[in-house]
Design an enzyme around this catalytic site. Structure first.
Site, PDB file in Angstrom:
ATOM      1  N   LYS A 163      16.337   5.553  -3.754  1.00  0.00           N
ATOM      2  CA  LYS A 163      16.857   5.599  -2.380  1.00  0.00           C
ATOM      3  C   LYS A 163      17.979   4.585  -2.189  1.00  0.00           C
ATOM      4  CE  LYS A 163      12.280   6.621  -0.422  1.00  0.00           C
ATOM      5  NZ  LYS A 163      12.247   8.077  -0.370  1.00  0.00           N
TER       6      LYS A 163
ATOM      7  N   CYS B 232       5.976  12.683   5.144  1.00  0.00           N
ATOM      8  CA  CYS B 232       4.886  11.823   4.634  1.00  0.00           C
ATOM      9  C   CYS B 232       4.476  10.808   5.692  1.00  0.00           C
ATOM     10  CB  CYS B 232       5.268  11.145   3.326  1.00  0.00           C
ATOM     11  SG  CYS B 232       5.570  12.290   1.986  1.00  0.00           S
TER      12      CYS B 232
ATOM     13  N   HIS C  88       4.745   5.407   6.279  1.00  0.00           N
ATOM     14  CA  HIS C  88       4.768   6.452   5.249  1.00  0.00           C
ATOM     15  C   HIS C  88       3.389   6.478   4.580  1.00  0.00           C
ATOM     16  CE1 HIS C  88       5.925   8.347   1.412  1.00  0.00           C
ATOM     17  NE2 HIS C  88       7.063   8.696   1.968  1.00  0.00           N
TER      18      HIS C  88
ATOM     19  N   GLN D 276      13.466   2.180   3.280  1.00  0.00           N
ATOM     20  CA  GLN D 276      14.572   2.691   4.096  1.00  0.00           C
ATOM     21  C   GLN D 276      15.547   1.596   4.519  1.00  0.00           C
ATOM     22  OE1 GLN D 276      15.082   5.887   4.538  1.00  0.00           O
ATOM     23  NE2 GLN D 276      13.178   6.466   3.540  1.00  0.00           N
TER      24      GLN D 276
ATOM     25  N   ASP E 269       7.492  -2.642   3.559  1.00  0.00           N
ATOM     26  CA  ASP E 269       7.946  -1.484   2.801  1.00  0.00           C
ATOM     27  C   ASP E 269       9.439  -1.323   3.124  1.00  0.00           C
ATOM     28  OD1 ASP E 269       8.766   1.043   2.065  1.00  0.00           O
ATOM     29  OD2 ASP E 269       7.184   2.110   3.149  1.00  0.00           O
TER      30      ASP E 269
END
Lengths: 413, 135
Positions: A231, A371, A128, A208, A205
């Site tokens: 999220k 992104c 991202h 997700q 990261d």
């Protein structure tokens, strides 16, 4: 629908009842929310926690001596403890940030300030932008260099390239735990092994991944982890950075202000220890409390059953899309080592037009470059349509989407 | 079903691809990107001595609305100078409900986009690219 389909261990109807927005009717149609990768919906437990703070405990944290300030501080620190429990770490290793992007920027700025020109950061082609641009800003400031791990045809980070890319100059490897475009799960063990062989640090990261159940970060062997509250069924404006305490202690502040100091004089200022060192100013108290409630909510869910449920939806979706002429799926073909994010294109129809058509079927998805423009360039795509699922999604969501895609295929090309 | 955005006229404009392609040796060329959605429009033009468009071609990597708009714009741009193109932009803006008044053809086709604010930039991107090419 309902739980019978997936056995008694996962009662989908009971999960859905906890999310008031799923009962919303727009233009006479139920909401089929499949844009969870952008922002998940929030359960009553979170809404109630934020409301409870705002109506019974609203005050600033840390500094006040009055009863409301004490309540607020306690609730804020309890939220930190809930997040820590969710991550399998100690509360004082958890830093509240403005989001996942803010957490990555914090590391890029603060840990990055300890790096020198010629040191190398290793990223991947599927990151991202929030895990690319902060490092480019660091490169502009300090002269570090950036390397990139390419992506395989099936949308995974190509770890066979690690031996060539990880060198003694590699100081940090920062990668998506789960791709926000392909849903591919990273093989962390391989990355950590390569990093440790040269003494590099590893940041993940987790934007997700965190929405799909509790983690045990110490067992992963990584050094930093970031995720976003919104999220993960929490409020907007809050995120988390976890870091190994010895690394956090060595890092200078990212932002200056109240709360993050030891002692301030005009001659010299000393810093508070982490996590306060990295939480300058009044934090997002209500959102942090909401995120604590979201982590607690996630802890209570049966994730083995929820993951099976999510993967059954992925299978239904992939099977259905493959029956529509001209669809092309991106990402892993199997359900192994992946999470419920599915990207596809429809020949002759732009992803935005697919998404707009789906909206008219009551289906919310994301379309575009997500992104992740370098990844789009890798596959020479304008963009994709992305379906991203949560445990509250059900077969009616997938079937509505498939009907919409078939309609777009019939009418827009 | 509320799928009135993609009415037949918009789909027909997009499929007509009026002016789609490249020009050999254009007088000017300009590319505009929409950083939010990634749409990209390249406009090639040839101009006469008075700055009027004699030939136009466009390449669109974008959605159906952007394709339809580039097609509509290409259909009416020849013979116009920068002021003339600015004048027809008002028709697009009127169709989108951003300016008062009735739009002229073929921009009435874009009236359904008035209700979809997030998609209006898709319609205007070809105008931006052409404006750059004419500047």
């Amino acid at each position: 629908m309902a739980g019978t389909e997936y056995g008694m261990s996962f009662d989908i109807a009971a999960v859905r009842r906890q999310f008031p927005i799923l009962s919303e009717i727009i233009d006479g149609r139920p909401v089929h929310y499949l844009d969870n990768g952008a922002s998940a919906q929030t359960p009553l437990a979170v809404i109630d926690a934020v409301r409870h703070y705002e109506t019974t405990s609203r005050a600033n944290v840390l500094r006040g001596v009055h009863r409301l300030a004490e309540r607020a501080t306690e609730a804020y620190e309890n939220a930190r403890a809930e997040v820590a429990k969710f991550l399998g770490v100690q509360p004082l290793e958890v830093i509240f940030t403005g989001g996942c992007t803010a957490a990555i920027n914090l590391v890029a700025y603060s840990y990055g300030s300890l790096l020198k020109a010629g040191d190398r950061i290793l990223l991947s082609e599927l990151e991202h932008h929030s895990n690319i641009v902060p490092w480019q800003l660091l490169r502009a400031r300090s002269g570090v260099e950036i390397d990139m791990i390419p992506v395989t045809e099936d949308g995974r980070i190509d770890l066979t390239k690690l031996p060539r890319l990880v060198t003694s100059r590699t100081k940090l490897i920062s990668l998506a735990h789960v791709s926000n475009v392909t849903g591919a799960l990273l093989d962390i063990r391989a990355v950590v092994a390569a990093a440790k062989s040269v003494g590099a640090k590893v940041m993940l990261d987790g934007a997700q991944r965190a929405p799909h159940g509790p983690l045990d970060l110490p067992s992963l062997g990584i050094d930093f982890y970031a995720f976003a509250g919104h999220k993960a069924y929490g409020p907007n404006g809050i995120g988390v950075l976890w870091g190994k305490p010895e690394l956090l202690d060595a890092m200078p502040p990212f932002m200056g202000g109240g709360s993050m100091i030891g002692r301030v004089t005009f001659a010299e200022t000393t810093w508070a220890p982490s996590p306060r060192r990295f939480e300058a100013g009044t934090p997002a108290i209500g959102p942090a409390i909401g995120l604590g409630a979201a982590c607690s909510w996630m802890q209570a869910l049966d994730w083995t059953a929820a993951h099976d449920h999510e993967m059954a939806l992925v299978q239904r979706l992939m099977d259905g899309l493959q029956k529509v002429d001209g669809t092309r799926l991106f990402g892993p073909a199997s359900l192994q080592n992946r999470y419920p994010v599915v990207s596809f294109t429809l020949d002759g129809v732009h992803p935005h037009d697919v998404a707009q058509t789906l909206d008219s079927f009551g289906v919310a998805v994301r379309a575009g470059h997500h992104c992740a423009q370098p990844l789009m360039d890798r596959f020479d795509l304008d963009g994709t349509t992305r379906v991203s699922m949560a445990p509250y999604n059900d077969n009616t969501d997938i079937d509505a989407l498939l009907a919409g895609v078939a309609h777009a295929a019939r009418t827009l090309r | 079903m509320n799928d009135q955005l993609y009415q037949d006229r918009i789909v027909a404009l997009a499929k007509a691809k009026t002016g789609a392609g490249k020009l050999d040796a254009p007088t000017k060329s300009a590319r505009r990107d929409n950083p939010l959605c990634g749409d990209r429009v390249t406009m090639d033009i040839k101009l006469d001595g008075q700055g009027r468009i004699t030939e136009i071609a466009h390449q669109v990597r974008g959605c159906l609305l952007c394709q339809a708009s580039a097609s509509a714009l290409s259909a009416v741009a020849v013979g116009r100078d920068a002021a003339g193109v600015a004048d027809i932009r008002h028709d697009a803006e009127r169709a989108l409900g951003r300016e008062s008044g009735d739009p002229r053809e073929p921009f009435t086709a874009f009236a359904p986009v008035a209700a979809h604010k997030s998609r209006q930039e898709c319609v205007l991107l070809p105008f931006e690219a052409l404006k750059d090419a004419l500047s």
